[in-house]
Write a protein that holds these residues in place. Structure first.
Motif, mmCIF file in Angstrom:
data_model
loop_
_atom_site.group_PDB
_atom_site.id
_atom_site.type_symbol
_atom_site.label_atom_id
_atom_site.label_comp_id
_atom_site.label_asym_id
_atom_site.label_seq_id
_atom_site.Cartn_x
_atom_site.Cartn_y
_atom_site.Cartn_z
ATOM 1 N N LEU A 90 40.436 43.062 44.260
ATOM 2 C CA LEU A 90 39.345 42.091 44.192
ATOM 3 C C LEU A 90 38.984 41.577 45.582
ATOM 4 C CD1 LEU A 90 40.571 40.222 41.013
ATOM 5 C CD2 LEU A 90 38.379 41.391 41.228
ATOM 6 N N PHE B 86 40.093 43.862 36.243
ATOM 7 C CA PHE B 86 39.678 44.332 37.569
ATOM 8 C C PHE B 86 38.716 45.513 37.441
ATOM 9 C CE2 PHE B 86 40.888 47.547 40.897
ATOM 10 C CZ PHE B 86 40.087 47.023 41.898
ATOM 11 N N PRO C 3 45.066 44.584 41.088
ATOM 12 C CA PRO C 3 43.870 43.738 41.020
ATOM 13 C C PRO C 3 43.720 42.726 42.151
ATOM 14 C CG PRO C 3 44.860 43.913 38.868
ATOM 15 C CD PRO C 3 45.789 44.580 39.812
#
Lengths: 343, 328
Positions: B50, B178, B46
């Motif tokens: 991101l 996520f 994640p």
């Protein structure tokens, strides 16, 4: 990279003196930097009179050499509309391998040979950058982020990670060579090292190349508008390879200067100083979109960044704030100079 | 043409995932695909994923768009959230309050940082490179100044730690978040007016201008979203490592760009798919874990990432030529 250099705002005579003054300033960004330098000096000097010492001046000049050499290279790349962030990796690889070569195989290698090797090595690595930027047709920032990691990773994986504490004698002698020896009233001796002349020579050559030669015209033309420059008959590939090779060449020399002045070769050095250097060039008035920038302005930018790094501690501003201040400078200078692009 | 190109990229990335997984199993044995290792890899995706989504958004908007300040803002959000809460909320007495306020403050910092980037790029007219380079230093600098350069330990805060490290129904919570965020972003980009306008703006700014697309507002929203994504990454990092520091993930700027470029996002703007970014992030994570299993040094890893970035830039060059050339 594809921005076209637009016309500068033309102040009409009816406008107020203030507006005219600010337009004049915007058209001469180095003056803005000069004012900042004078302000910093006056403020720091009035708070801490220790600032006005010859030794401090010498320290600032000494600290400007490596950053100045890097900045001249970045200036040339920026003027052509590109951006290079791999120069510190090139400098680290060149300085470490040349020092290693000299120490292990030829301890008596004269400084001229060392400099020639560094120049050649740096230029070759830089030319590789240029070819990649030209062939991959990707933003040069992204390409050089890639080569930065390749070069640094190569250095630390395959060349070595150990410090060289005993550098070759010729390099040590070169670093100790004094240009001016000044005896302070209190008896302390401060020296201005001779290698500041290397920066002076590099600045003069860069100025001459940018202002007086055809390749200099080609660099500004490509930076202003690549498509127009190509139609005018300038070869984009030649310019790309040339500017990155030139930046690499200066980075190679800067690496040797770094070793000579610190008297040790540390492969982990110089990493992370790229942004300082780019900040200096931007503060010197070069536009990130290319087609502008001057040697004088760049040197002023280098002095300003060196001042921020060296003297803020004299007035009690903690060193931890330096990064934030330099970041703020980049944003402010970028914002101030971006007004120039407005019609 | 675009559909064919996208499918090609998608199937290529899916194949890469399978190939890396197979190579890992062959090289290191079945330990690589046991549940524990799969979960641990999933919980590492994640933070980078991101940041890569942020880079993709910035690249989509075109005009040399890029966000270099992502990891700096992620670290800053964690640092600020921790410092605010350290003296106000006791993590031992009220862990749930601590966790939620930590997330809230971090998101607020990310929003503020994103707004700053957005104003600089859209209204002050800075080139994205310069704006985000400056704010990268600025955010890092503030984080250094606030913490005096040292790492701050959160200690064990149960809900926060669970979010980072404990799987629910076999799926790590931060990975689920996520995927949820990526899904939302994908839907917005694919089906909403904003997404369509953003891709148009990136692929042809002049046409977008004449079509009446509000360029400044689009750029402002895009960079603000990047900031928020970065702060979510900051929360994940804090949850996973139980600490906040200013220099976490020093090579994440490169890796986030690498993930975006590998996913086929065009650095010139206008094209990029969320699903490809997810697959590219998982492939990279598996490769990184494989390097871990084989005890390969960090230095070589940086070298490999750099080579990969250049290779994928070259590959995208060939793809584009093959697909675009016949039109002329």
């Amino acid at each position: 990279m594809t921005d076209i250099a637009t016309t500068q705002p033309v102040p009409s005579t009816e406008r107020s003196a203030f507006l005219r003054a600010s337009y004049w300033l915007l058209r001469h960004p180095p003056v803005f930097t000069l004012i900042l330098i004078v302000l910093v000096c006056l403020v720091v000097g009035s708070i801490n009179p220790d600032f006005w010492q010859v030794s401090n001046l010498f320290d600032i000049l000494r600290a400007s050499v490596v950053r100045g050499l890097f900045a001249l290279g970045v200036l040339v790349v920026l003027a052509s509309g590109g951006l290079d962030v791999s120069f510190t990796a090139i400098a680290a690889l060149v300085m470490y391998s040349v020092t290693m070569l000299a120490t292990n195989w030829m301890p008596g290698m004269p400084i001229a040979v060392i400099l020639a090797l560094a120049t050649f090595g740096g230029a070759a690595l830089g030319a590789m950058n240029g070819i990649l930027v030209d062939r991959l047709r990707a933003p040069s920032l992204i390409v050089t982020i890639g080569t930065q990691y390749v070069i640094r990773g190569f250095l630390l994986t395959f060349v070595g990670t150990a410090l060289f504490m005993n550098i070759p004698g010729s390099m040590e002698a070169f670093g100790k060579l004094a240009l001016i020896r000044y005896v302070e009233p209190n008896g302390a001796i401060s020296t201005l090292p001779a290698f500041v002349l290397v920066l002076a020579v590099a600045a003069a050559v860069t100025w001459w190349m940018l202002e007086r030669t055809l390749i200099g015209r080609a660099i500004y033309a490509v930076g202003g508008s690549p498509s127009v420059a190509e139609r005018l008959g300038f070869s984009l590939r030649t310019v790309h390879v040339f500017v990155f090779a030139y930046a690499g060449l200066l980075a190679g020399i800067a690496g040797i200067m770094h070793v000579a002045s610190n008297r040790l070769a540390n492969p982990f050095d110089l990493a992370g100083t790229e942004l300082d250097v780019i900040a200096a060039v931007i503060l010197g008035g070069a536009r990130i979109t290319g087609g502008s920038g001057s040697v004088g302005g760049t040197l002023l930018g280098v002095v300003l960044i060196t001042l921020v790094n060296n003297v803020l501690i004299l007035v009690g501003i903690p060193t931890t704030l330096q990064l934030a201040i330099i970041g703020g400078f980049i944003v402010l200078a970028g914002a101030a100079f971006s007004i120039r692009r407005r019609p | 043409m675009k559909g064919a190109l996208a499918d090609r990229q998608l199937s290529f990335l899916a194949l890469t995932n399978v190939a890396v997984l197979l190579a890992a199993v062959l090289l290191t044995g079945s330990g690589f695909i046991d549940l524990y290792n799969l979960q641990s890899m999933a919980s590492q995706v994640p933070e980078l994923g991101l940041l890569a989504l942020g880079v993709m958004l910035a690249m989509l908007s075109g005009n040399g768009g890029i966000d270099l300040s992502g990891i700096a803002l992620a670290n800053l959000s964690g640092v600020v959230a921790y410092l605010v809460l350290r003296d106000t909320v006791s993590a031992d007495d009220a862990p749930l309050v601590f966790t939620w306020s930590f997330a809230g403050i971090a998101l607020a910092v990310g929003l503020a940082g994103g707004v700053l980037n957005g104003i600089l790029v859209s209204h002050a007219g800075l080139t994205p490179i310069i704006a985000t380079l400056g704010t990268q230093l600025f955010f890092t600098g503030i984080a250094v100044a606030l913490t005096n350069g040292s790492a701050q330990t959160l200690g064990y805060v149960e809900p926060l730690d669970d979010f980072g490290n404990t799987p629910v129904l076999g799926v790590p919570q931060c990975f689920a978040l996520f995927i949820l965020i990526a899904l939302l972003l994908g839907i917005v980009l694919r089906f909403s007016g904003f997404g369509i306008r953003l891709r148009l703006l990136g692929s042809n700014p002049k046409a977008a201008h004449y079509a009446g697309i509000p360029r400044r507002r689009m750029l402002f929203l895009t960079y603000t979203a990047c900031g928020v994504l970065a702060s979510v990454a900051g929360i994940v990092i804090a949850a996973r490592t139980s600490s906040v520091k200013w220099d976490y993930g020093s090579s994440y700027v490169l890796i986030a760009i690498l993930i975006a470029v590998m996913a086929g996002v065009r650095p010139e703007g206008g094209y990029g798919r969320v699903i490809c970014v997810i697959l590219s992030a998982t492939a990279l994570q598996m490769l990184s874990s494989l390097f871990n299993f084989m005890d390969i040094s960090n230095f070589f890893r940086d070298f490999a990432w750099g080579v990969l970035l250049l290779l994928f830039l070259a590959a995208s060059q060939i793809d584009l030529r093959a697909w675009i050339a016949p039109r002329h």
